[in-house]
Design an enzyme around this catalytic site. Structure first.
Site, PDB file in Angstrom:
ATOM      1  N   ASP A   7       0.846  -1.063   0.052  1.00 53.31           N
ATOM      2  CA  ASP A   7       0.043  -0.082   0.081  1.00 53.31           C
ATOM      3  C   ASP A   7       1.061   1.463   0.109  1.00 53.31           C
ATOM      4  OD1 ASP A   7      -2.329   1.618   0.566  1.00 53.31           O
ATOM      5  OD2 ASP A   7      -1.464   1.757   2.644  1.00 53.31           O
ATOM      6  N   PHE A   8       0.523   2.511  -0.266  1.00 58.68           N
ATOM      7  CA  PHE A   8       1.122   3.780  -0.283  1.00 58.68           C
ATOM      8  C   PHE A   8       0.971   4.470   0.638  1.00 58.68           C
ATOM      9  CE2 PHE A   8       2.619   7.769  -1.729  1.00 58.68           C
ATOM     10  CZ  PHE A   8       4.064   7.504  -1.785  1.00 58.68           C
ATOM     11  N   ASP A   9      -0.170   5.098   0.890  1.00 61.98           N
ATOM     12  CA  ASP A   9      -0.483   6.142   1.888  1.00 61.98           C
ATOM     13  C   ASP A   9      -0.607   5.482   3.058  1.00 61.98           C
ATOM     14  OD1 ASP A   9      -0.697   8.475   0.250  1.00 61.98           O
ATOM     15  OD2 ASP A   9      -2.836   8.281  -0.402  1.00 61.98           O
ATOM     16  N   GLY A  96      -4.940   3.038  -3.605  1.00 60.94           N
ATOM     17  CA  GLY A  96      -6.204   3.947  -4.118  1.00 60.94           C
ATOM     18  C   GLY A  96      -5.986   5.371  -4.215  1.00 60.94           C
ATOM     19  N   LYS A 141      -7.743  -4.749  -3.799  1.00 61.05           N
ATOM     20  CA  LYS A 141      -6.392  -5.093  -4.170  1.00 61.05           C
ATOM     21  C   LYS A 141      -6.173  -6.819  -3.963  1.00 61.05           C
ATOM     22  CE  LYS A 141      -4.939  -0.624  -1.986  1.00 61.05           C
ATOM     23  NZ  LYS A 141      -4.155  -0.146  -0.996  1.00 61.05           N
ATOM     24  N   ASP A 168      -6.969  -2.429   2.464  1.00 60.97           N
ATOM     25  CA  ASP A 168      -5.727  -3.329   2.239  1.00 60.97           C
ATOM     26  C   ASP A 168      -6.210  -4.682   2.704  1.00 60.97           C
ATOM     27  OD1 ASP A 168      -3.995  -1.322   1.307  1.00 60.97           O
ATOM     28  OD2 ASP A 168      -3.763  -0.627   3.599  1.00 60.97           O
TER      29      ASP A 168
END
Length: 211
Positions: A7-9, A96, A141, A168
């Site tokens: 995941d990023f954020d 997202g 995801k 997630d």
């Protein structure tokens, strides 16, 4: 394990892209409230994303670029990514959030990944339209992980997923190893292991033989 999906954020980054955009438009507080509700599974992710994008209707492209420039990787994240790349591990980011912000943060640190699956904020006449496009609005995801693992001939049992929030959960549930990065309370029970720093994550990856 040969595929690590991040995941990023909230995971690779402690920035929140929509809030950074909101700060450029004076709607950051509203953004943060919607994000908080979504990450705690109080609001459907697709609806929350559309609500946040809607608040950005009319934000100039120039202001959006300033926001992308403020997206930062978490301390130590670039080192973990580079270590995985050096070990010939496939690295993907499923977010997202928005590709421009992810790409800007990676470029700043001089690292890259094999794939970024993300969403986009369309622009017309030099300003954001308030809409949002991409495969991870309604899509989940777990599908992204399954598709990417299949494409690279990697068994799901040989994948690692790293994330923190409700959106997630699908990939954490299907990955061979589910790592929660300071996970939300409703996410933690799904995780095989939890970490609170990139140093701890690297230790876990080394212990599991990924690094």
């Amino acid at each position: 394990m040969t595929l690590v999906a991040f995941d990023f954020d909230g995971t690779l980054s402690d920035s929140e892209m929509t809030v950074l955009l909101g700060e450029e438009y004076g709607v950051a507080e509203k953004m943060a409230d919607i994000t908080h509700r979504a990450m705690n599974d109080e609001l459907g992710y697709a609806e929350s994303l559309r609500q946040r994008a809607g608040l950005l209707d009319g934000l100039s492209e120039e202001a959006a670029e300033r926001a992308w420039g403020n997206v930062r990787l978490r301390e130590g994240a670039a080192d973990v990514i580079q270590a995985l790349r050096d070990a010939d591990v496939t690295v993907a980011i499923f977010t997202g959030g928005f590709e421009k912000g992810v790409a800007a943060a990676l470029e700043r640190e001089g690292v890259d990944v094999d794939a970024i699956v993300s969403n986009r904020l369309p622009v017309e006449d030099g300003a954001l339209t308030g809409g949002v496009e991409g495969s991870l609005i309604e899509g989940t995801k777990d599908d992204a992980l399954r598709d990417y693992a299949s494409e690279h001939e990697v068994d799901l049992a040989d994948t690692v997923a790293v994330g923190d929030g409700a959106n997630d959960l699908p990939m954490l549930e299907v990955a061979g190893l589910a790592v929660g990065f300071e996970p939300k309370p409703n996410v933690e029970p799904t995780c095989d292991v939890t970490v609170s720093s990139m140093e701890e994550l690297r230790d876990v990856l080394e212990a599991e033989g990924v690094l």
